[in-house]
Design a protein around this motif. Structure first.
Motif: not given
Ligand SMILES: [Zn+2]
Length: 256
Positions: A205-230
């Protein structure tokens, strides 16, 4: 100490930070900089870790939650912040009062940093600087599917936010977040963009991609600072370190 840090004096009075593992006093896999796990880490260590982060950021007050992978949002007004007291972020081990069970915080109050703690789940910070409204959400697989980001954006708008910026923080990436095939089907049906495959060819699962899509649909500007924790040894990861993993903090505040 910080994986990403944007001080509030950069223009709009909103500061934000994602912490990493460096600069604290916790021991073993918890540390050195653990901002969660007050239940099992040494409370004095966690208290000192927060103090060091606060000193570095110029923040004196933190608030946080007992995160339960749900969609509930706590709206913080001045009375609530005052009632919670100065050590609320250290939880019942320090204050005797249990943390509120929820996964997002929103406020229009200055001076207090909202803190979400994660180790692989996705932290999201929100702000409409012009209207003085900020928020923070804990969005793992379950919370994301339950609508925690939608509920957080609604709560921000109820406080007067209109032009919302969202920052996605460090979390386990789609190349690493292996799940059973049926789970991938179920989650991807609810969360467009979540369908992924690990770098070793299994369902993920790609949570970042899903969240970005959801937030753009909600009219938010999205900035990703999401390097992998694992795969980043300087970040806390539950998948990598198991039950002894510490927690990194996603922090947002605005100046008075
Ligand atoms: Zn990864």
């Amino acid at each position: 100490m910080f994986f990403f840090h944007r001080p509030p004096d950069s223009g709009d009075g909103v500061g934000l930070a994602f912490t990493d593992r460096a600069g604290g006093v916790s021991e073993g896999a918890f540390g050195p900089l653990n901002l969660g796990r007050t239940d099992v880490d040494d409370l004095a260590h966690v208290r000192e870790n927060f103090a060091r982060v606060g000193a570095a950021l110029g923040v004196e007050r933190f608030v946080t939650l007992a995160q339960v992978h749900g969609p509930d949002v706590v709206v913080l007004d001045a009375e609530t912040i005052a009632a919670w007291g100065p050590e609320q972020h250290l939880g019942s081990e320090a204050t005797g009062v249990p943390l509120r069970r929820a996964d997002a915080l929103v406020t229009d109050q200055p001076g207090t940093a909202l803190c979400i703690r994660v180790a692989d789940c996705l932290p999201v910070l929100f702000a409409d600087p012009a209207r003085g409204v900020i928020g923070a959400a804990h969005a793992g697989r379950v919370g994301l599917a339950a609508g925690v980001l939608t509920r957080t954006v609604e709560a921000l708008r109820d406080l007067g936010a209109r032009d919302i910026e969202a920052w996605l923080g460090p979390h386990i990436c789609g190349d690493c977040y292996e799940v059973p095939a049926e789970m991938r089907e179920e989650v991807a049906a609810q969360l467009p963009g979540a369908y992924a495959e690990t770098s070793w060819g299994t369902p993920a699962l790609d949570l970042g991609a899903a969240a970005e899509r959801q937030l753009r649909d909600l009219d938010c500007t999205v900035e990703r600072r999401d390097r992998c924790t694992r795969t980043s040894l300087d970040l806390h990861s539950h998948r990598r370190d198991g039950a002894t993993a510490g927690r990194l903090g996603a922090l947002i505040w605005r100046t008075a």
